[in-house]
Write a protein that holds these residues in place. Structure first.
Motif, PDB file in Angstrom:
ATOM      1  N   ARG A 252       1.262   0.315   2.792  1.00  0.00           N
ATOM      2  CA  ARG A 252       2.427   1.176   2.648  1.00  0.00           C
ATOM      3  C   ARG A 252       3.457   0.880   3.726  1.00  0.00           C
TER       4      ARG A 252
ATOM      5  N   GLU B 118      -4.401  -0.161   7.892  1.00  0.00           N
ATOM      6  CA  GLU B 118      -3.773   1.154   7.750  1.00  0.00           C
ATOM      7  C   GLU B 118      -4.516   2.294   8.441  1.00  0.00           C
TER       8      GLU B 118
ATOM      9  N   LEU C 241      -3.418   3.802  -3.694  1.00  0.00           N
ATOM     10  CA  LEU C 241      -2.441   3.822  -2.607  1.00  0.00           C
ATOM     11  C   LEU C 241      -1.775   2.448  -2.604  1.00  0.00           C
TER      12      LEU C 241
ATOM     13  N   HIS D  55       3.709  -1.455  -0.642  1.00  0.00           N
ATOM     14  CA  HIS D  55       5.106  -1.086  -0.840  1.00  0.00           C
ATOM     15  C   HIS D  55       5.973  -2.225  -1.367  1.00  0.00           C
TER      16      HIS D  55
ATOM     17  N   ASP E 289       9.848   9.150   4.728  1.00  0.00           N
ATOM     18  CA  ASP E 289       8.406   9.167   4.498  1.00  0.00           C
ATOM     19  C   ASP E 289       8.007  10.503   3.904  1.00  0.00           C
TER      20      ASP E 289
ATOM     21  N   ASP F 208       4.984  11.965   2.617  1.00  0.00           N
ATOM     22  CA  ASP F 208       3.554  11.662   2.489  1.00  0.00           C
ATOM     23  C   ASP F 208       2.849  12.578   1.492  1.00  0.00           C
TER      24      ASP F 208
ATOM     25  N   PHE G  32       7.630   6.911  -1.421  1.00  0.00           N
ATOM     26  CA  PHE G  32       8.421   6.309  -0.372  1.00  0.00           C
ATOM     27  C   PHE G  32       9.767   5.966  -0.969  1.00  0.00           C
TER      28      PHE G  32
END
Length: 503
Positions: free
Chosen positions: A64, A143, A232, A235, A468, A470, A480
């Protein structure tokens, strides 16, 4: 010293100075041969090192946006820290002969280099391989890992764990090496044919990443409260594709470059049969395995999900490359297609298993490099062709070759041993290391830092300027939003322009 070509050349020259002239010409050709081989190896080393850029782009696109700076910095330090520790310890442990079958004991800090068997170019090439193994592991624990943990495991892996494995299978003194020194017995009379490292590099990195991810646990939000898998997503698919093509390019140094020399003939002088032809064949088998794996993944995932997913295709392609790496020099091009086809299904199956077991690897590194690397080791033992085996590993007539090619099962037995000892060695070294880091609170970051992103909490700011959020977006994936998209500018339209458009 009288060179072999002297006896052939001197009679052709004739005259009183024929012997001296023959020596001079032979020495010039010998020097040229060394120069050609060293240039080839250095160019291959540059290609393999360029794979670090591919790893960096692949990793950046697969995480991400809030963790981009963190994963990029770990890739830089894999190369930097790996360079120092491989120089001080790693190269000596891997190739410091003469030594025993377990570990090398010369060339610490490149002492006594260069020598006839190793030059500086050999160190550079092998260092590029060592940091590739460390880069694989960093993807598995992305991450959520503290920065100090990256430094510790990277130094330990490149300075000790990986060099020991490469000594076993690639050094002339290694107990399981297919190219073991003359007079030394071979494992099952064959040794292990892991030409460019499906086991030595990919399985080592994959198993190390497996233990790191298992001990660390999944990322926050990767599985919901019912245990259901939540994607997840990374990006940037753009960076993933860029990284994949850079890795593809570098693989032509990884696999064909593992010959280390190119100026060597397999037949009579003047024939087309030589190492140069084997180098070309190796590049072809590498290409075909990757292409087949990519296409198989494309249609396999389409049947599963109903989508044409470029990230899955990129991972499938890399899985095909990881699998063919062991046998790329000793199999036919048609066999490479089989290798790539099976590797794609190995990766798809292991990803399904990982989701069922709640195992979280952001880059699928353990499944891709570990699983496909293990398949590549087995594949080589099934499809290695006798002629190619004897050309690449000369001096051992009657050496076993692929089971499906009529060579019996001894090579397969040796390769099963390789898988078991690599899994055992890496588990016995990297597993306790990650566990100790975990017990001392040095492995995983806090939940607050993980939610906020390591770029902000650990690295002084974001790689991108973005909002951000989340929390989960409406479609169930993390939201995002780039600021540029939040303030989208529409073209201005005047009443006159509107009327013209209507007309």
């Amino acid at each position: 010293m009288t060179l072999p070509c002297h006896h052939d050349l001197a009679p052709l020259l004739g005259g009183a100075n024929a012997s001296a002239a023959a020596d001079y010409i032979c020495n010039q050709f010998t020097d040229a041969g060394y120069a050609i081989d060293t240039t080839y190896l250095l160019f291959s080393a540059y290609l393999v090192f360029a794979m670090q850029l591919g790893f960096a782009m692949l990793c950046a696109g697969s995480v991400r946006a809030k963790n981009t700076m963190n994963i990029m910095l770990t890739n830089v330090l894999d190369a930097a820290a790996g360079g120092i520790f491989y120089y001080v310890f790693g190269f000596a442990f891997a190739f410091g002969g003469p030594s025993n079958g377990f570990i090398g004991k010369h060339f610490f800090g490149l002492k006594d280099v260069p020598e006839p068997s190793f030059d500086y170019s050999n160190f550079l090439y092998q260092w590029a391989f060592a940091i590739a193994a460390a880069g694989i592991t960093s993807g598995s624990i992305a991450e959520r890992t503290q920065f100090v943990a990256y430094l510790i495991y990277s130094a330990f892996l490149t300075g000790f764990v990986y060099p020991i494995v490469s000594h076993w299978f690639w050094s002339g003194d290694g107990w399981a090496a297919a190219g073991r020194n003359a007079g030394e017995s071979l494992l099952f009379e064959s040794g292990v044919i892991d030409f460019a490292g499906s086991g030595v590099v990919h399985l080592v990195g994959g198993i190390a990443g497996l233990w790191g991810a298992l001990i660390e646990g999944p990322r926050i939000g990767r599985f919901d409260h019912t245990g259901r898998s939540v994607a997840l997503r990374g990006h940037s698919a753009t960076l993933v594709v860029l990284g994949t093509f850079l890795l593809w390019f570098g693989w032509y140094g990884f696999n064909p470059g593992s010959f280390t020399v190119i100026f060597r003939t397999y037949g009579p002088s003047g024939s087309i049969h030589g190492q140069w032809s084997a180098v070309g064949r190796t590049a072809v088998t590498t290409t075909l395995a990757g292409c087949t794996a990519a296409l198989t993944t494309l249609f396999g995932k389409r049947l599963q999900t109903g989508h044409w997913n470029v990230v899955d295709v990129c991972n499938g392609l890399l899985g095909g490359f990881a699998a063919i790496t062991a046998g790329c020099s000793v199999v036919e091009p048609w066999a490479a297609i089989i290798c790539g086809f099976v590797s794609a299904w190995v990766l798809i199956g292991l990803n399904k298993l990982a989701a069922a077991l709640k195992f979280d690897d952001p880059l699928e590194a353990a499944q891709l490099h570990g699983g496909c690397g293990a398949w590549g080791i087995i594949f080589t033992a099934l499809f290695a062709r006798e002629r190619y085996v004897n050309e690449v590993y000369p001096g051992r007539p009657g050496r076993p070759y692929g089971l499906f090619m009529g060579g019996g099962g001894r090579l397969l037995a040796a390769h099963i041993i390789q898988i078991l000892v690599i899994v055992g060695w890496v588990s016995a070294t990297m597993g306790p290391l990650f566990y100790l880091l975990h017990k001392f609170g040095l492995l995983r970051i806090s939940a607050e830092d993980e939610m906020a992103g390591m770029d902000l909490t650990r690295h002084g700011g974001f790689a991108y300027v973005y909002h951000d959020e989340d929390s989960m977006s409406q479609n169930g994936s993390p939201g995002f939003m780039l600021k540029s998209s939040a303030a989208r500018v529409e073209p201005r339209t005047t009443p006159a322009a509107t009327n013209q458009q209507q007309v």
